[in-house]
Design a protein around this motif. Structure first.
Motif, PDB file in Angstrom:
ATOM      1  N   VAL A   1       0.759  -1.018  -0.117  1.00 41.63           N
ATOM      2  CA  VAL A   1      -0.013   0.010   0.004  1.00 41.63           C
ATOM      3  C   VAL A   1       0.763   1.316  -0.016  1.00 41.63           C
ATOM      4  O   VAL A   1       1.978   1.134   0.532  1.00 41.63           O
ATOM      5  N   LYS A   2       0.385   2.322  -0.672  1.00 40.23           N
ATOM      6  CA  LYS A   2       1.146   3.346  -0.535  1.00 40.23           C
ATOM      7  C   LYS A   2       0.563   4.502   0.450  1.00 40.23           C
ATOM      8  O   LYS A   2      -0.739   4.594   0.291  1.00 40.23           O
ATOM      9  N   GLN A   3       1.224   4.731   1.438  1.00 46.68           N
ATOM     10  CA  GLN A   3       0.661   5.321   2.806  1.00 46.68           C
ATOM     11  C   GLN A   3       1.769   6.266   3.105  1.00 46.68           C
ATOM     12  O   GLN A   3       3.108   5.915   3.339  1.00 46.68           O
ATOM     13  N   GLY A   4       1.260   7.365   3.834  1.00 40.02           N
ATOM     14  CA  GLY A   4       2.278   8.268   4.483  1.00 40.02           C
ATOM     15  C   GLY A   4       1.969   9.831   4.042  1.00 40.02           C
ATOM     16  O   GLY A   4       0.783   9.974   3.603  1.00 40.02           O
ATOM     17  N   ARG A   5       2.603  10.801   4.093  1.00 37.78           N
ATOM     18  CA  ARG A   5       2.594  11.866   4.061  1.00 37.78           C
ATOM     19  C   ARG A   5       3.356  12.666   3.146  1.00 37.78           C
ATOM     20  O   ARG A   5       4.676  12.371   3.001  1.00 37.78           O
ATOM     21  N   LEU A   6       2.585  13.468   2.207  1.00 36.09           N
ATOM     22  CA  LEU A   6       3.307  14.029   0.877  1.00 36.09           C
ATOM     23  C   LEU A   6       3.636  15.499   1.413  1.00 36.09           C
ATOM     24  O   LEU A   6       2.381  16.085   1.524  1.00 36.09           O
ATOM     25  N   ARG A   7       4.825  16.096   1.581  1.00 39.01           N
ATOM     26  CA  ARG A   7       4.933  17.403   2.027  1.00 39.01           C
ATOM     27  C   ARG A   7       5.259  18.196   0.551  1.00 39.01           C
ATOM     28  O   ARG A   7       6.443  17.888  -0.101  1.00 39.01           O
ATOM     29  N   LEU A   8       4.544  19.050  -0.041  1.00 36.49           N
ATOM     30  CA  LEU A   8       4.566  19.701  -1.236  1.00 36.49           C
ATOM     31  C   LEU A   8       4.454  21.169  -1.057  1.00 36.49           C
ATOM     32  O   LEU A   8       3.574  21.871  -0.355  1.00 36.49           O
ATOM     33  N   ALA A   9       5.381  21.886  -1.671  1.00 40.16           N
ATOM     34  CA  ALA A   9       5.297  23.236  -1.579  1.00 40.16           C
ATOM     35  C   ALA A   9       5.609  24.024  -2.957  1.00 40.16           C
ATOM     36  O   ALA A   9       6.280  23.418  -3.668  1.00 40.16           O
TER      37      ALA A   9
ATOM     38  N   ARG B   1      -5.906  20.515  -8.471  1.00 38.19           N
ATOM     39  CA  ARG B   1      -6.922  19.611  -9.426  1.00 38.19           C
ATOM     40  C   ARG B   1      -6.328  18.433  -9.677  1.00 38.19           C
ATOM     41  O   ARG B   1      -6.858  17.473  -9.994  1.00 38.19           O
ATOM     42  N   MET B   2      -4.886  18.406  -9.776  1.00 45.08           N
ATOM     43  CA  MET B   2      -4.219  17.230  -9.840  1.00 45.08           C
ATOM     44  C   MET B   2      -4.013  16.445  -8.540  1.00 45.08           C
ATOM     45  O   MET B   2      -3.942  15.339  -8.754  1.00 45.08           O
ATOM     46  N   LEU B   3      -4.157  17.045  -7.565  1.00 45.78           N
ATOM     47  CA  LEU B   3      -3.959  16.452  -6.112  1.00 45.78           C
ATOM     48  C   LEU B   3      -5.453  15.526  -5.891  1.00 45.78           C
ATOM     49  O   LEU B   3      -5.303  14.488  -5.136  1.00 45.78           O
ATOM     50  N   GLY B   4      -6.607  16.008  -6.407  1.00 47.35           N
ATOM     51  CA  GLY B   4      -7.684  15.428  -6.308  1.00 47.35           C
ATOM     52  C   GLY B   4      -7.695  13.965  -6.487  1.00 47.35           C
ATOM     53  O   GLY B   4      -7.858  12.992  -5.880  1.00 47.35           O
ATOM     54  N   PRO B   5      -7.542  13.927  -7.796  1.00 46.46           N
ATOM     55  CA  PRO B   5      -7.477  12.422  -8.316  1.00 46.46           C
ATOM     56  C   PRO B   5      -6.356  11.426  -7.683  1.00 46.46           C
ATOM     57  O   PRO B   5      -6.336  10.425  -7.359  1.00 46.46           O
ATOM     58  N   PHE B   6      -5.113  12.319  -7.251  1.00 46.42           N
ATOM     59  CA  PHE B   6      -4.182  11.470  -6.655  1.00 46.42           C
ATOM     60  C   PHE B   6      -4.617  10.971  -5.474  1.00 46.42           C
ATOM     61  O   PHE B   6      -4.365   9.691  -5.131  1.00 46.42           O
ATOM     62  N   CYS B   7      -5.186  11.898  -4.480  1.00 49.24           N
ATOM     63  CA  CYS B   7      -5.631  11.413  -3.351  1.00 49.24           C
ATOM     64  C   CYS B   7      -6.664  10.457  -3.419  1.00 49.24           C
ATOM     65  O   CYS B   7      -6.750   9.430  -2.499  1.00 49.24           O
ATOM     66  N   GLN B   8      -7.416  10.525  -4.587  1.00 48.37           N
ATOM     67  CA  GLN B   8      -8.335   9.298  -4.634  1.00 48.37           C
ATOM     68  C   GLN B   8      -7.930   7.851  -5.064  1.00 48.37           C
ATOM     69  O   GLN B   8      -8.313   6.926  -4.425  1.00 48.37           O
ATOM     70  N   LEU B   9      -6.792   7.926  -5.682  1.00 42.00           N
ATOM     71  CA  LEU B   9      -6.124   6.918  -6.251  1.00 42.00           C
ATOM     72  C   LEU B   9      -5.378   6.240  -5.190  1.00 42.00           C
ATOM     73  O   LEU B   9      -5.327   5.174  -4.972  1.00 42.00           O
TER      74      LEU B   9
ATOM     75  N   PRO C   1      -5.697   6.689  -1.249  1.00 42.37           N
ATOM     76  CA  PRO C   1      -6.487   7.039  -0.072  1.00 42.37           C
ATOM     77  C   PRO C   1      -5.498   7.035   1.096  1.00 42.37           C
ATOM     78  O   PRO C   1      -5.922   7.874   2.256  1.00 42.37           O
ATOM     79  N   GLY C   2      -4.331   6.305   1.134  1.00 41.60           N
ATOM     80  CA  GLY C   2      -3.671   6.211   2.379  1.00 41.60           C
ATOM     81  C   GLY C   2      -2.610   7.300   2.454  1.00 41.60           C
ATOM     82  O   GLY C   2      -1.793   7.561   3.338  1.00 41.60           O
ATOM     83  N   ILE C   3      -2.465   8.163   1.395  1.00 41.76           N
ATOM     84  CA  ILE C   3      -1.663   9.448   1.487  1.00 41.76           C
ATOM     85  C   ILE C   3      -2.152  10.604   1.737  1.00 41.76           C
ATOM     86  O   ILE C   3      -3.269  11.046   1.088  1.00 41.76           O
ATOM     87  N   ASP C   4      -1.691  11.315   2.767  1.00 39.01           N
ATOM     88  CA  ASP C   4      -2.015  12.662   3.414  1.00 39.01           C
ATOM     89  C   ASP C   4      -1.349  13.555   2.606  1.00 39.01           C
ATOM     90  O   ASP C   4      -0.094  13.331   2.382  1.00 39.01           O
ATOM     91  N   VAL C   5      -1.837  14.851   2.238  1.00 38.23           N
ATOM     92  CA  VAL C   5      -1.034  15.646   1.576  1.00 38.23           C
ATOM     93  C   VAL C   5      -0.857  17.050   2.243  1.00 38.23           C
ATOM     94  O   VAL C   5      -2.160  17.478   2.762  1.00 38.23           O
ATOM     95  N   GLU C   6       0.304  17.428   2.518  1.00 41.50           N
ATOM     96  CA  GLU C   6       0.215  18.869   2.931  1.00 41.50           C
ATOM     97  C   GLU C   6       0.762  19.760   1.881  1.00 41.50           C
ATOM     98  O   GLU C   6       2.059  19.588   1.346  1.00 41.50           O
ATOM     99  N   PHE C   7       0.093  20.750   1.493  1.00 41.57           N
ATOM    100  CA  PHE C   7       0.470  21.428   0.449  1.00 41.57           C
ATOM    101  C   PHE C   7       0.567  22.983   1.031  1.00 41.57           C
ATOM    102  O   PHE C   7      -0.514  23.725   1.294  1.00 41.57           O
ATOM    103  N   LYS C   8       1.808  23.745   0.924  1.00 41.55           N
ATOM    104  CA  LYS C   8       2.279  24.912   1.123  1.00 41.55           C
ATOM    105  C   LYS C   8       2.157  25.572   0.122  1.00 41.55           C
ATOM    106  O   LYS C   8       3.179  25.315  -0.821  1.00 41.55           O
ATOM    107  N   VAL C   9       1.471  26.959  -0.073  1.00 38.63           N
ATOM    108  CA  VAL C   9       1.510  27.671  -1.034  1.00 38.63           C
ATOM    109  C   VAL C   9       1.984  29.099  -0.577  1.00 38.63           C
ATOM    110  O   VAL C   9       1.557  29.392   0.166  1.00 38.63           O
TER     111      VAL C   9
END
Ligand code: PGA
Length: 303
Positions: free
Chosen positions: A91-99, A110-118, A120-128
């Motif tokens: 399983v792909k599981q864990g946290r993605l830290r994206l800045a 818009r790209m993160l939406g389908p990624f998270c659906q694909l 579900p075990g990955i949490d995303v922290e997105f800093k803008v």
């Protein structure tokens, strides 16, 4: 240090990040005396002060700074280990830290939406944030991946181009120049101009173009957000240069017009980058590949 517990290190990392016992207690859902006690015990183990109080704020001592860097390495390694184990389990599981720099908010989510659906075990922290603050995060190694348009010069990185980022001149639809073709660049000098804040990559690029042509624009307003600039243009406060992505997926708007100015669009690219020596986590690597693949689809859908 063998007597220090992981919990104490975690508490210390949060205190150091906030510079405050109270805010650390809030983040950790424990009481403030418990936070102070954990830090006190850790200080005893280290044998040197880790924090010093000046006024209301806490500052790190040299030993504290070293310990903070060590804590981050330990927690990063543990997170990587967790992700690798999850990968072993299939399983792909864990946290993605994206800045990412601010303009990416028009397409990365818009790209993160389908990624998270694909996954579900990955949490995303997105800093803008803006370009300058993004580079500060990169040099502190705070995230897994960074998305920007202007590659840093003094940091050793690996990079991959994944999408175009054209900069265009925007004006209100009713602007007299909206109907003209091949507008000379110099013509922009007489228009009130709305500029992004210092530290913005868009601003640096615009400034570079004007400097190259020995031009000075009349900056009427400086704003720290693309969205605010679009509203100001629509409100008739002036014209500006922004990424075409700020117009959303359709690339057009009923209130704004793209002016046909010579030298435009300025052709730039979006890059996903990370520090050279960094070993990407399973999760970061998964997103990296996904992004390159999705970007191709995204670009194709907009042709
Ligand atoms: P900015 O970056 O949000 O800092 O302007 C965007 C860019 O570099 O294109």
């Amino acid at each position: 240090m063998k007597q220090a517990t992981l919990h104490q290190l975690k508490v210390f990392e949060v205190v150091a990040r906030h510079g405050s016992f109270t805010r650390a207690a809030e983040e950790l859902f424990i009481t403030q005396p418990t936070v102070s006690m954990q830090v006190k015990q850790l200080t005893k183990v280290v044998g040197l002060p880790l924090l010093e109080q000046v006024g209301k704020r806490l500052y790190l001592t040299d030993a504290g700074r070293e310990l903070l860097a060590t804590c981050r390495e330990i927690f990063d390694r543990l997170a990587e280990f967790e992700m690798t184990v999850a990968d072993f389990k299939g399983v792909k599981q864990g946290r993605l830290r994206l800045a990412a720099v601010s303009t990416t908010k028009y397409f990365v989510p818009r790209m993160l939406g389908p990624f998270c659906q694909l996954y579900p075990g990955i949490d995303v922290e997105f800093k803008v944030t803006n370009h300058e603050r993004l580079l500060a995060r990169l040099s502190e190694n705070l995230d897994d991946l960074y998305i920007l348009s202007q590659l840093p010069e003094h940091i050793d990185i690996r990079y991959h181009h994944f999408l175009e980022n054209p900069l265009v001149v925007l004006a209100p639809v009713a602007h007299p120049l909206a109907q003209e073709k091949n507008i000379p660049l110099q013509r922009l000098a007489s228009e009130p101009f709305i500029m992004r804040e210092a530290g913005s990559g868009t601003r640096a690029e615009v400034q570079r173009l004007f400097d190259e042509h020995g031009m000075q624009v009349r900056v009427r307003l400086e704003l720290g957000s693309n969205e605010a600039i679009k509203q100001a243009i629509a409100g008739g406060l002036g014209i500006s240069v922004l990424s075409r992505h700020t117009l959303g997926l359709e690339g057009t708007s009923s209130e704004l017009a793209i002016l046909d100015v010579e030298g435009f669009p300025i052709r730039r690219n979006w890059y996903v980058i990370y520090p050279s020596g960094k070993q990407l986590t399973v999760v970061a690597n998964t997103f990296f590949k996904y992004l390159l693949h999705e970007a191709k689809q995204f670009a194709a859908s907009r042709q």
